[in-house]
Design an enzyme around this catalytic site. Structure first.
Site, mmCIF file in Angstrom:
data_model
loop_
_atom_site.group_PDB
_atom_site.id
_atom_site.type_symbol
_atom_site.label_atom_id
_atom_site.label_comp_id
_atom_site.label_asym_id
_atom_site.label_seq_id
_atom_site.Cartn_x
_atom_site.Cartn_y
_atom_site.Cartn_z
ATOM 1 N N SER A 110 0.909 -1.216 0.118
ATOM 2 C CA SER A 110 0.000 0.185 -0.223
ATOM 3 C C SER A 110 0.856 1.184 0.031
ATOM 4 O O SER A 110 1.947 1.496 0.842
ATOM 5 C CB SER A 110 -0.916 0.083 1.161
ATOM 6 O OG SER A 110 -1.639 1.241 1.299
ATOM 7 N N GLY A 111 0.708 2.090 -0.992
ATOM 8 C CA GLY A 111 1.261 3.542 -0.731
ATOM 9 C C GLY A 111 2.841 3.244 -1.778
ATOM 10 O O GLY A 111 3.357 4.285 -1.901
ATOM 11 N N THR A 115 -1.491 2.683 -8.149
ATOM 12 C CA THR A 115 -2.815 3.172 -8.902
ATOM 13 C C THR A 115 -2.065 4.304 -9.798
ATOM 14 O O THR A 115 -2.392 4.401 -10.929
ATOM 15 C CB THR A 115 -3.521 3.954 -7.792
ATOM 16 O OG1 THR A 115 -3.927 3.049 -6.816
ATOM 17 C CG2 THR A 115 -4.806 4.511 -8.295
ATOM 18 N N ASN A 160 -1.297 5.655 3.040
ATOM 19 C CA ASN A 160 -1.294 6.128 1.825
ATOM 20 C C ASN A 160 -2.530 7.062 1.860
ATOM 21 O O ASN A 160 -3.625 6.887 2.463
ATOM 22 C CB ASN A 160 -1.509 5.194 0.713
ATOM 23 C CG ASN A 160 -1.701 5.642 -0.451
ATOM 24 O OD1 ASN A 160 -1.422 7.141 -0.796
ATOM 25 N ND2 ASN A 160 -1.931 4.833 -1.706
ATOM 26 N N SER A 163 -5.413 5.697 -0.730
ATOM 27 C CA SER A 163 -5.370 4.276 -0.956
ATOM 28 C C SER A 163 -6.601 3.616 -1.232
ATOM 29 O O SER A 163 -7.474 3.912 -1.294
ATOM 30 C CB SER A 163 -5.221 3.814 0.653
ATOM 31 O OG SER A 163 -4.926 2.413 0.591
ATOM 32 N N SER A 164 -6.081 2.840 -2.440
ATOM 33 C CA SER A 164 -7.181 2.325 -3.079
ATOM 34 C C SER A 164 -7.967 1.154 -1.916
ATOM 35 O O SER A 164 -7.093 0.158 -1.457
ATOM 36 C CB SER A 164 -6.792 1.292 -4.436
ATOM 37 O OG SER A 164 -5.975 2.275 -4.814
ATOM 38 N N GLY A 390 -2.611 -3.198 -2.032
ATOM 39 C CA GLY A 390 -1.218 -3.781 -1.852
ATOM 40 C C GLY A 390 -1.417 -4.567 -0.455
ATOM 41 O O GLY A 390 -1.978 -4.670 0.112
ATOM 42 N N GLU A 392 -0.895 -5.848 2.916
ATOM 43 C CA GLU A 392 -1.122 -5.010 4.239
ATOM 44 C C GLU A 392 -0.755 -5.730 5.321
ATOM 45 O O GLU A 392 -1.125 -6.754 5.546
ATOM 46 C CB GLU A 392 -2.512 -4.450 4.062
ATOM 47 C CG GLU A 392 -2.712 -3.140 3.352
ATOM 48 C CD GLU A 392 -4.014 -2.663 3.386
ATOM 49 O OE1 GLU A 392 -4.430 -1.692 2.998
ATOM 50 O OE2 GLU A 392 -5.302 -3.440 3.993
HETATM 51 N N1 LIG Z 1 5.039 8.117 -10.152
HETATM 52 C C1 LIG Z 1 4.696 8.846 -9.113
HETATM 53 N N2 LIG Z 1 5.291 10.380 -8.999
HETATM 54 C C2 LIG Z 1 4.857 10.867 -8.042
HETATM 55 N N3 LIG Z 1 4.251 10.583 -6.851
HETATM 56 C C3 LIG Z 1 3.893 9.289 -6.914
HETATM 57 C C4 LIG Z 1 4.106 8.474 -7.993
HETATM 58 N N4 LIG Z 1 3.678 7.138 -7.618
HETATM 59 C C5 LIG Z 1 3.350 7.485 -6.296
HETATM 60 N N5 LIG Z 1 3.126 8.637 -6.070
HETATM 61 C C6 LIG Z 1 2.562 9.160 -4.664
HETATM 62 O O1 LIG Z 1 2.601 8.196 -3.829
HETATM 63 C C7 LIG Z 1 0.949 7.996 -3.497
HETATM 64 C C8 LIG Z 1 0.372 6.757 -3.211
HETATM 65 O O2 LIG Z 1 0.486 6.082 -4.718
HETATM 66 P P1 LIG Z 1 -0.773 5.110 -5.148
HETATM 67 O O3 LIG Z 1 -1.893 5.611 -4.432
HETATM 68 O O4 LIG Z 1 -0.454 4.829 -6.343
HETATM 69 O O5 LIG Z 1 -0.351 3.731 -3.971
HETATM 70 P P2 LIG Z 1 -0.888 2.436 -4.436
HETATM 71 O O6 LIG Z 1 0.135 1.452 -4.295
HETATM 72 O O7 LIG Z 1 -1.996 2.615 -5.099
HETATM 73 O O8 LIG Z 1 -1.364 2.145 -2.660
HETATM 74 P P3 LIG Z 1 -2.885 1.444 -2.220
HETATM 75 O O9 LIG Z 1 -2.087 -0.117 -2.388
HETATM 76 O O10 LIG Z 1 -2.861 1.825 -0.939
HETATM 77 O O11 LIG Z 1 -3.676 1.790 -3.380
HETATM 78 C C9 LIG Z 1 0.288 8.835 -4.345
HETATM 79 O O12 LIG Z 1 -0.963 9.484 -3.830
HETATM 80 C C10 LIG Z 1 1.402 9.965 -4.938
HETATM 81 O O13 LIG Z 1 1.190 10.890 -3.968
HETATM 82 MG MG LIG Z 2 -4.151 2.109 -5.153
#
Ligand SMILES: Nc1ncnc2c1ncn2[C@@H]1O[C@H](COP(=O)(O)OP(=O)(O)OP(=O)(O)O)[C@@H](O)[C@H]1O
Ligand SMILES: [Mg+2]
Length: 1102
Positions: A110-111, A115, A160, A163-164, A390, A392
């Site tokens: 997660s994070g 996404t 996050n 977070s999705s 992700g 957790e």
């Molecule tokens: N390529 C990137 N460039 C800039 N910031 C990023 C990038 N990827 C992720 N982030 C930052 O990290 C945060 C978390 O990313 P994201 O929501 O994609 O995580 P996730 O893997 O989908 O987590 P979860 O499993 O909780 O959904 C985003 O809100 C953003 O602020």
């Molecule tokens: Mg996500």
């Protein structure tokens, strides 16, 4: 990298190692080091072969621009530095060109950025695929589905901020050209427990906060909401606002996105009503009410929220209120109603809220699918993008984490399977010997969860509770390596205090997770009392009705619905099957730190992720056989300069070229293997050796290229000059020849003209000679004829003369003969007599004729008969004169004395003025009347006539000219024998009486005017008054009479005729000057005073 530098390989300008396969030496330390080094330089992407490792930068990087998209478009995977775009491009091209369905698997905790990665992939594909109005609309809808789903399905967690809280798999469908046609989204298990309760530091789903922050006052009023998070029990307060998250702006984005995706306005309204209803639901509270049977029954505490919620959804309040107090249990034929205590009422309320929200979410996904569904039924190519929650590990892990982690476990499984299988298959495909590699296969954990823990028997035979469930687990999984429990038969954990009694622990591939069994069974059963679903179905709200179809009393289903765990397992199973049919592309997301901060690289955290993601194994497997592989063509292309035979062109097959190349470079044969289409290099060292050689060689080549280029440049320049010189020379020669030719031509023309002239002149001469000859002949013949004619004429004349002579001679002879004959009959002087007689007869005849033709007796008749005979000429003239004199005498003899004197006067006037004054001729015909005023008879002048004693010779009115202005004043002018008088015309009073002897002279002009000056003798008595300047119509008569009378009495009075004369006025003399000019006033002369000394008289020109 400067703009001019063109990158052709990921090996160029590399920070650390772009592909972990090339890492040398390969240890965990060097692996992490390499990641850190690249992370520090903002290189967040690194490859392991075709797998992309992505580190979350937690800051925006300038590597996702349209320029970057262009840079990566249609380039080979290893050509440029590692990037998620390279993977997206590879997947898209292989889908489009090789017709292989693709899936992009994005994993990480997660994070870690899953996404974001999925959105980057989607936006890249959208940017590079076809364009057009329809296609763009599809793309836009696909992209805009993200903000909607994120608003409803994402929440801030401790890990996050976005977070999705659901799993998402999206199939993007393309047509044969690679243009997007539509898509299908599948969602996996929303973490609905969040709706009613959020762990510390976390929030509910974004949409609640967005609605309260971003909705207009009007909308809030309609939804019966207040803009105050603290008023709602379901909204945790400790992190209601999140740094960097603008809920109000996001609300607008979401509404806009919903509109683009195709939601109707009333649909959006219904959705927001349900969201509001959930908030209201959370505010309903219960109180116990004691019943007779001793049990407590729950009652709604404050009915206001309940009322508002019912109004919002069109539910009958009493029905819902009852559903919170009673529960109907139906079993086969029976129907039993039991009361609910307060705890059960709360349970029912929360269950309703969770169900309401999760069903709303599923409805949203379906509604989006409806919009983005591909329109045509033709065969589609599919690219699936998987963005699942992700892995957790929380302090307190429950059913949701169990499910989430299970899903991640499955994904890891599929990753292991596919990567290894792919690797293996490649070796087989290429005909390379393959030795197996040891790695951790998590299949065993998947097996534990699928076949032991989540078996329905564990969770559902009879009256199951969380305790019986744990007990069951303890017996079933007691000896499993990855299962740990306090009550398990494995005595190892009996004293493990980190493992509470109501928990079990699973050793996941990514670490150990402790699950608390509390609520497991409930969550799995996901029980919603039928009374509630029926109450919802009864709502007068179309969307609500749709979400609770089981509430329809007509469709009562006594069978239990499948459990959540069962459903999830089934859907994950389908997903896995689906993924296995596609070509996988991996993005493995790593989270560099726990603080959501940029620039921090927490080694332990990264190390942990690298381990459980099995990345080291991944590299090892990749390198087990060979670290580096490349198709022969690009390999030969890259290194061909290292060997003379292959440089600059290799004619034969690429493989042979590579063989020659490697033999030439004396690379030891163990270091590489020849596959069917690729060269496999065992050790990264060998690759680096080739790279180094290449770099050196490139320098030499650069010099060579420079040399050749300079030579080429000089040569082309020289050739250009030479060509120009030839052109210039050619033009000059042409010019010179032209000049020469023109000269020759003009000379030729001159010579020709001379010759022609000479020839013409010669011909002319001949012609002239001929003409002259002809003319001479004519002349000669004319002369000849003339001579002949004259001769003939002479002869004829001679003959005629001769004839006349004969006649004359004959006549003379005859005359002589006659005279001779008749002489005797005539006297000798008869001839004279006859002559005289004849003359007399003629004169007689003349006089008689003249008598008849005499002219009249008027002296002015000038006619006279014509002279008949020349010899009478003199006589004729004399006779005329005599006749005229006689006639005049006759005429004069008739005159009386009076008339005679009149004529004498006229004669004198003629003598005075004829040919001297222009006025004169006009006076000739006027008789001199003398007394114009009839002075003696006119009573008006009686006094005047009596004053004058003598006889008046002339009386007339004249104008006396005033010297001051030249104007005239009328005066009566009287002339007597001795003097002249000037008198007033009106009164007849005598103004002046001047004796004629005092008058010295009269001055008049030569012109036709009537002005005259009477000048007095100096020193005379009258002179004192000065001269008189007068004008009269009878000037000639006045002057003539003055002159005549003066002459009779005294000396002659002089008459001066001149156009300029002096007049003496009292003291001084004034000059009177006559000029000719055109006059305005009717043509009479006018006098004007010019100055003191000059009076000018303008006289009309004749
Ligand atoms: N390529 C990137 N460039 C800039 N910031 C990023 C990038 N990827 C992720 N982030 C930052 O990290 C945060 C978390 O990313 P994201 O929501 O994609 O995580 P996730 O893997 O989908 O987590 P979860 O499993 O909780 O959904 C985003 O809100 C953003 O602020
Ligand atoms: Mg996500």
């Amino acid at each position: 990298m400067s703009k001019m530098e063109v990158k052709t390989s990921l090996l160029d300008n590399m920070i650390g190692v772009g592909d972990m396969v090339l890492l040398e030496p390969l240890t965990e330390e060097s692996f992490i080091d390499n990641l850190r080094k690249r992370f520090d330089h903002s290189e967040i992407y690194t490859y392991i072969g075709s797998v992309v490792i992505s580190l979350n930068p937690y800051k925006s990087l300038p590597i996702f621009t349209a320029d970057k998209v262009e840079e990566y478009r249609n380039r080979n995977f290893y050509e440029l530095s590692p990037h998620i775009y390279a993977l997206a491009d590879e997947a898209y091209r292989s889908l489009r060109d090789q017709d292989k369905d693709q899936c992009i698997l994005i994993t990480g905790e997660s994070g870690a950025g899953k996404t974001e990665a999925s959105k980057l992939v989607m936006s890249y594909v959208a940017a590079v695929c076809g364009k057009g109005q329809e296609v763009n609309k599809v793309k836009e809808q696909l992209l805009q589905s993200n903000p909607v789903l994120e608003a409803f399905g994402n929440a801030k967690t401790v890990r996050n901020d976005n977070s999705s809280r659901f799993g998402k798999y999206m199939d993007i469908e393309f047509d044969f050209k690679g243009d997007p046609m539509g898509g299908v989204i599948s969602n996996y298990l929303l973490e609905k427990s969040r709706v009613v309760k959020q762990p510390r530091g976390e929030r509910n789903f974004h949409i609640f906060y967005q609605l309260l922050s971003g909705a207009s006052e009007d909308l809030l009023k309609k939804l019966k909401l207040d803009r105050d998070f603290s008023k709602y029990n379901y909204l945790s307060l400790d992190s209601a606002t999140v740094n960097g998250l603008d809920d109000a702006a996001n609300f607008r984005t979401v509404r806009n996105a919903m509109q683009i995706v195709g939601f109707m306005e009333d649909e959006v309204q219904s959705v927001l009503e349900l969201v509001a209803a959930v908030l209201k639901l959370g505010n309903i509270e219960f109180k116990p009410e004691s019943r007779v049977n001793g049990f407590d029954e729950s009652r709604v505490k404050d009915k206001n929220d309940l009322k508002e919620m019912c109004e919002l959804l069109g539910i009958e309040q009493s029905v819902l209120e009852r559903a919170f107090s009673f529960r109907t249990v139906e079993a086969k034929m029976e129907k039993v109603s039991t009361t609910l205590n307060v705890a059960q009422a709360y349970y029912a309320r929360d269950a309703l809220a969770k169900n309401l929200y999760s069903r709303l979410f599923s409805w949203l996904v379906n509604r989006i699918n409806e919009s983005i569904k591909a329109q045509s039924k033709t065969r589609k190519k599919v690219m699936g993008v998987l963005d699942i929650y992700g892995f957790e590990i929380f302090e307190d892990n429950s059913f949701e984490q169990f499910i989430i982690n299970y899903c991640n476990e499955k994904l890891q499984q599929i990753f292991i399977e596919l990567t290894l299988r792919e690797e293996q298959e490649e070796y087989i495909r290429e005909g390379i010997e393959w030795t197996n590699i040891e790695y951790f296969n998590n299949a065993i954990i998947c097996d534990l969860i699928e076949n032991n823990i989540s078996k329905d028997e564990c969770l559902r035979p009879g009256n199951v509770t969380d305790e019986t469930f744990l007990e069951k687990l303890n017996t079933v999984c007691a000896y499993h390596q990855h299962f740990e429990s306090r009550r398990s038969k494995n005595s190892k954990f009996l004293t493990d205090h980190s493992l509470p009694h109501n928990c079990f622990r699973i050793q996941h591939y990514a670490g150990k997770v402790l699950y608390r069994v509390e609520g497991f069974v409930d969550k799995n059963n996901d029980l919603l009392y039928r009374d509630l679903s029926q109450a919802m179905y009864k709502a007068n709200h179309s969307l609500m009705k749709l979400l609770f179809p089981e509430g329809n009393p007509a469709k009562v289903n006594l069978k239990r619905p499948p459990t959540a765990g069962f459903q999830f397992k089934a859907s994950v199973g389908t997903l896995m099957k689906n993924l296995q049919t596609k070509n996988p592309n991996y993005i493995r997301c790593i989270k560099p730190n726990d603080k959501k901060a940029p620039h921090i690289f927490t080694e332990s955290l990264v190390c942990h992720q690298v381990r459980y993601l099995g990345l080291m194994e991944n590299v090892r497997v990749r390198r087990a056989g060979y670290a580096f592989r490349q198709p022969y063509e690009p390999c030969l292309e890259r290194y061909k300069m290292l060997c003379k035979q292959t440089w600059p062109h290799w004619k034969g097959p690429a493989r042979e070229g590579v063989e020659v190349l490697l033999t030439e470079l004396q690379v030891s044969p163990e270091e590489f293997s020849y596959g069917r289409s690729k060269i496999f290099i065992r050790n990264p060292r060998t690759l680096f050796f080739l790279e180094e050689k290449r770099r050196q060689c490139l320098e030499d080549l650069a010099t060579l290229i420079q040399k050749i280029y300079r030579g080429w440049k000089c040569r082309t320049h020289f050739l250009l000059l030479k060509k120009s010189q030839v052109v210039v020379a050619a033009w000059y020669r042409r010019y010179a020849q032209q000049k020469k030719y023109q000269k020759i031509r003009s000379s030729t023309i001159v010579v020709q003209s001379y010759i022609r002239g000479w020839k013409s002149r010669k011909i002319l001469r001949e012609l002239k000679y001929q003409k002259r000859c002809e003319e001479a002949v004519t002349t000669i013949s004319a002369f000849w004829h003339g001579t002949q004619a004259r001769r003939e004429l002479r002869q004829l004349k001679e003959e005629a003369r001769n004839k006349r002579a004969v006649t004359v001679i004959w006549a003379a002879w005859q005359g002589t003969k006659v005279r001779r004959e008749y002489r005797k009959f005539f006297r000798a002087n008869a001839g004279k007599k006859i002559y005289n007689f004849t003359i007399q007869r003629i004169v007689q005849k003349y006089f008689l004729g003249l008598k008849k033709t005499l002219p009249s007796m008027s002296p002015i008749d000038k006619t006279w008969p014509v002279r008949p005979y020349l010899f009478l000429d003199n006589t004729h003239k004399q006779l005329q004169r005599i006749f005229h004199l006689w006639r005049c005498k006759k005429y004069r003899s008739q005159f009386t004395d009076e008339k005679k004197s009149v004529y004498e006067e006229k004669l004198e006037a003629s003598q005075l003025f004829k040919d001297k004054k222009t006025l004169y001729p006009s006076s000739v015909s006027q008789p001199f009347k003398g007394d114009y005023l009839d002075i003696n008879k006119n009573p008006k002048y009686q006094k005047l006539s009596s004053a004058v004693e003598e006889k008046v010779l002339l009386a007339d009115v004249v104008n006396k000219i005033n010297r001051a202005n030249g104007k005239g004043a009328p005066r009566v002018f009287l002339l007597t024998k001795s003097n002249f008088v000037l008198a007033d015309q009106k009164t007849g009073q005598v103004k002046a009486s001047v004796p004629l002897p005092d008058l010295s002279s009269v001055s008049v002009s030569t012109q036709s005017d009537g002005f005259f000056a009477l000048k007095l003798k100096e020193g005379s008595a009258s002179a004192a008054k000065g001269d008189f300047l007068l004008s009269s119509d009878h000037l000639i008569e006045i002057i003539t009479k003055l002159h005549r009378t003066g002459a009779a009495t005294t000396d002659q009075i002089g008459v001066d005729i001149s156009d300029e004369f002096l007049v003496q006025f009292k003291q001084d003399k004034v000059c009177v000057k006559f000029v000719q000019g055109t006059l305005k006033n009717g043509g009479t002369a006018a006098c004007k005073r010019k100055n003191n000394k000059l009076l000018e008289v303008s006289v009309p020109s004749p």
